[in-house]
Design an enzyme around this catalytic site. Structure first.
Site, short mmCIF file in Angstrom:
data_model
loop_
_atom_site.label_atom_id
_atom_site.label_comp_id
_atom_site.label_asym_id
_atom_site.label_seq_id
_atom_site.Cartn_x
_atom_site.Cartn_y
_atom_site.Cartn_z
CG ASP A 12 -0.40 0.38 2.58
OD1 ASP A 12 1.02 0.24 2.69
OD2 ASP A 12 -1.06 0.05 3.53
CG HIS A 13 -0.83 4.65 1.52
ND1 HIS A 13 -1.93 4.03 1.36
CD2 HIS A 13 -0.55 5.35 2.69
CE1 HIS A 13 -2.23 4.21 2.75
NE2 HIS A 13 -1.72 4.91 3.34
CB CYS A 69 0.33 -2.71 4.84
SG CYS A 69 0.02 -4.03 5.84
N GLY A 70 1.50 -1.14 6.27
CA GLY A 70 2.16 -0.35 7.70
C GLY A 70 2.67 -1.37 8.69
CB THR A 71 1.03 -3.56 10.95
OG1 THR A 71 0.01 -4.16 10.29
CG2 THR A 71 0.62 -2.43 11.67
N GLY A 72 1.98 -4.85 8.20
CA GLY A 72 2.26 -6.32 7.46
C GLY A 72 1.14 -7.13 7.77
CD GLN A 73 0.27 -8.87 11.76
OE1 GLN A 73 -0.40 -9.86 11.61
NE2 GLN A 73 1.69 -8.90 12.18
N GLY A 74 -2.57 -6.36 7.90
CA GLY A 74 -3.80 -6.25 7.05
C GLY A 74 -3.65 -6.94 5.65
CG HIS A 102 8.90 -25.78 10.12
ND1 HIS A 102 9.06 -25.77 11.80
CD2 HIS A 102 10.10 -26.29 10.09
CE1 HIS A 102 9.87 -26.38 12.37
NE2 HIS A 102 11.01 -26.66 11.21
CG ASN A 103 4.29 -22.56 8.58
OD1 ASN A 103 4.86 -21.79 9.01
ND2 ASN A 103 3.69 -23.68 9.25
NE ARG A 136 8.06 -32.29 13.07
CZ ARG A 136 9.20 -31.96 12.89
NH1 ARG A 136 10.09 -32.56 12.33
NH2 ARG A 136 9.74 -30.89 13.49
CG HIS A 137 7.66 -29.51 8.82
ND1 HIS A 137 7.35 -29.19 9.84
CD2 HIS A 137 8.82 -29.84 9.09
CE1 HIS A 137 8.17 -29.10 10.82
NE2 HIS A 137 9.17 -29.55 10.11
NE ARG A 140 2.85 -31.13 12.20
CZ ARG A 140 3.72 -31.31 13.01
NH1 ARG A 140 4.76 -30.42 12.90
NH2 ARG A 140 4.11 -32.27 14.03
#
Length: 149
Positions: A12-13, A69-74, A102-103, A136-137, A140
């Site tokens: 984002d901006h 983005c600002g936090t990386g979360q959204g 692992h993911n 094992r990963h 999952r």
């Protein structure tokens, strides 16, 4: 050029400058960058940018995606709504390495207001140099994919 060589970047901006720095950094390491913007500082909506990048990864056009983005979360939450995407928001190198090992994460999210440039580049390097360990990963990761319906 194949998807194996391609990484999509979007933000984002709030994260244009850091995104462009990351783009130059990974291009110098031999990756082909597909930078889908934005390029101007007007306020934008991170869900649109997360979705656009995730669709390029999910389609196979790009091997990985790096979104900011600002936090990386959204932006991460938006990307994870796209089937086949496994994106983690990371503010440290250990987590960036582990989401690959692992993911089998195919996207990385970074908060431009959370980490500085040097750490962000280290996080990107940790993500891009780690390989999925399978075993094992893999079971999952299959369980996560099954949740997509």
């Amino acid at each position: 050029m194949t998807a194996k060589d391609r990484i999509v970047l979007s933000s984002d901006h709030a994260a244009i400058e850091l995104r462009q720095t990351i783009a130059a950094h990974i291009e110098a390491r031999g990756w082909t960058v597909v930078d889908i913007g934005p390029t101007t500082p007007e306020s934008t909506h991170y869900p649109r940018h997360g979705e656009a990048a995730a669709r390029l990864v999910a389609s196979g056009d790009c091997r990985f995606g790096i979104i900011l983005c600002g936090t990386g979360q959204g932006i991460m939450m938006a990307a994870n709504k796209i089937k086949g995407i496994r994106c983690g928001a990371c503010a440290d190198t250990f987590s960036a390495r582990m989401i690959r090992q692992h993911n089998d994460a195919n996207m990385l999210s970074i908060g431009a207001r959370v980490v500085g440039e040097g750490l962000a580049l280290d996080i990107v390097d940790a993500f891009l140099t780690a390989d999925f360990e399978g075993g094992r990963h893999a079971t999952r990761v299959e369980m996560i994919a099954a949740l997509e319906g």
